[in-house]
Design a protein around this motif. Structure first.
Motif, mmCIF file in Angstrom:
data_model
loop_
_atom_site.group_PDB
_atom_site.id
_atom_site.type_symbol
_atom_site.label_atom_id
_atom_site.label_comp_id
_atom_site.label_asym_id
_atom_site.label_seq_id
_atom_site.Cartn_x
_atom_site.Cartn_y
_atom_site.Cartn_z
ATOM 1 N N THR A 67 0.862 -1.173 0.000
ATOM 2 C CA THR A 67 0.000 0.000 0.000
ATOM 3 C C THR A 67 0.901 1.226 0.000
ATOM 4 O O THR A 67 1.788 1.368 0.836
ATOM 5 N N ILE A 84 -5.180 4.763 3.446
ATOM 6 C CA ILE A 84 -4.100 4.728 4.426
ATOM 7 C C ILE A 84 -4.444 5.582 5.644
ATOM 8 O O ILE A 84 -4.168 5.209 6.789
ATOM 9 N N TYR A 87 -6.713 3.480 8.067
ATOM 10 C CA TYR A 87 -6.370 2.138 8.525
ATOM 11 C C TYR A 87 -6.296 2.041 10.052
ATOM 12 O O TYR A 87 -6.836 1.108 10.655
ATOM 13 N N ARG A 88 -5.610 2.977 10.698
ATOM 14 C CA ARG A 88 -5.436 2.882 12.147
ATOM 15 C C ARG A 88 -6.778 2.984 12.890
ATOM 16 O O ARG A 88 -7.009 2.272 13.879
ATOM 17 N N GLU A 91 -8.457 -0.353 12.556
ATOM 18 C CA GLU A 91 -7.857 -1.329 13.465
ATOM 19 C C GLU A 91 -8.357 -1.119 14.895
ATOM 20 O O GLU A 91 -8.707 -2.075 15.592
ATOM 21 N N PHE A 99 -2.350 -3.518 9.326
ATOM 22 C CA PHE A 99 -1.583 -2.495 8.620
ATOM 23 C C PHE A 99 -0.161 -2.426 9.173
ATOM 24 O O PHE A 99 0.035 -2.295 10.383
ATOM 25 N N ASP A 101 3.116 -0.199 8.515
ATOM 26 C CA ASP A 101 3.637 0.971 7.806
ATOM 27 C C ASP A 101 5.168 1.001 7.870
ATOM 28 O O ASP A 101 5.772 1.843 8.523
ATOM 29 N N ILE A 164 -0.481 -4.192 3.744
ATOM 30 C CA ILE A 164 -1.636 -4.645 4.504
ATOM 31 C C ILE A 164 -1.730 -6.161 4.403
ATOM 32 O O ILE A 164 -1.233 -6.756 3.446
ATOM 33 N N LEU A 169 -7.804 -7.505 7.133
ATOM 34 C CA LEU A 169 -8.501 -6.254 6.821
ATOM 35 C C LEU A 169 -9.968 -6.526 6.511
ATOM 36 O O LEU A 169 -10.864 -5.814 6.994
#
Length: 246
Positions: A67, A84, A87-88, A91, A99, A101, A164, A169
């Motif tokens: 990603t 992006i 994502y957090r 989660e 994810f 990073d 990812i 996900l």
């Protein structure tokens, strides 16, 4: 056969289908997500002629997917950047980690890959990155354990680029969708018909579903199984993926 009546059916429970169903459910819609069940036939040990006629699959079965915001196609770059950024939060809300990073390193021959980035894209996008042109082996100082031909450029995008894990996900999206009242059905849609202003969604197993609206998020299989009244212009292609640990 008896039918089950709902408001909205999402066909496909991959990365796009799962991401479609969750916000619909969270906004109060009655949603049923239908995603292909894993085939009971081990295709590695059986000829293609023995596969089920409705068998479908997708790249979300990969162990990981890159990603990044660097992309030749502005639309994809924008969509990925927005994903992006979320994502957090996804989660945290679902309790599922997917994810990583860790940054993204790209090595490619200029003009050799239509999906890769090039110096013009890097400059115009104004994204944080490090670029080494063909013949510039300055990247060896930073990544001495790697080796690329002099014909290739090397581009690095730091965090939040990374990778990812697709299945976690999707499970995160599904968990939140269920929490909001959505139903997840592990089957394959084999046909969609318009009947009296509504839609009848037939599956490989189980009663058909009567729906007010249908969203098709079937990826490469959009033109299969009679999902749409007319074909969509899609280019189907394969990808060769190698996963290695450095």
């Amino acid at each position: 056969a008896a039918t089950v009546a709902v408001t909205t059916v999402v066909v496909g429970n991959g990365l796009f289908g799962a991401a479609t169903a969750r916000p619909l459910a969270e906004r109060g819609h009655e949603v049923v997500v239908i995603g292909a069940a894993p085939t009971r036939l081990d295709v590695r040990d059986a000829p293609e002629s023995a596969w089920p006629g409705h068998r479908v699959y997708s790249s979300h079965n990969d162990a990981a997917q890159l990603t990044r915001r660097l992309d030749r196609k502005p639309a994809w770059a924008e969509v990925t950047a927005r994903a992006i950024d979320r994502y957090r939060a996804l989660e945290a809300a679902s309790g599922i980690s997917f994810f990583h990073d860790v940054g993204c390193l790209i090595a490619a021959r200029p003009g050799g890959n239509a999906d890769a980035v090039d110096p013009i894209t890097l400059r115009d996008d104004d994204l944080d990155h490090v670029y080494f042109g063909p013949g510039d082996r300055g990247w060896r100082d930073r990544w001495p354990e790697l080796d690329f031909p002099d014909s290739h450029y090397v581009a690095y995008e730091p965090s939040p680029a990374g990778y990812i894990r697709p299945k976690p996900l999707i499970e995160a999206q599904n968990r939140l969708a269920r929490r909001a009242g959505a139903t997840i059905v592990a089957e394959t849609v084999t046909a969609i018909e318009r009947v009296n202003g509504r839609f009848v969604v037939a599956m490989s197993d189980g009663p058909p579903i009567d729906a007010e609206r249908v969203i098709v998020a079937a990826g490469a299989f959009t033109n299969f199984n009679g999902l749409l009244p007319a074909r969509v212009e899609l280019t189907l292609k394969s990808e060769v993926i190698v996963l290695g640990e450095v």
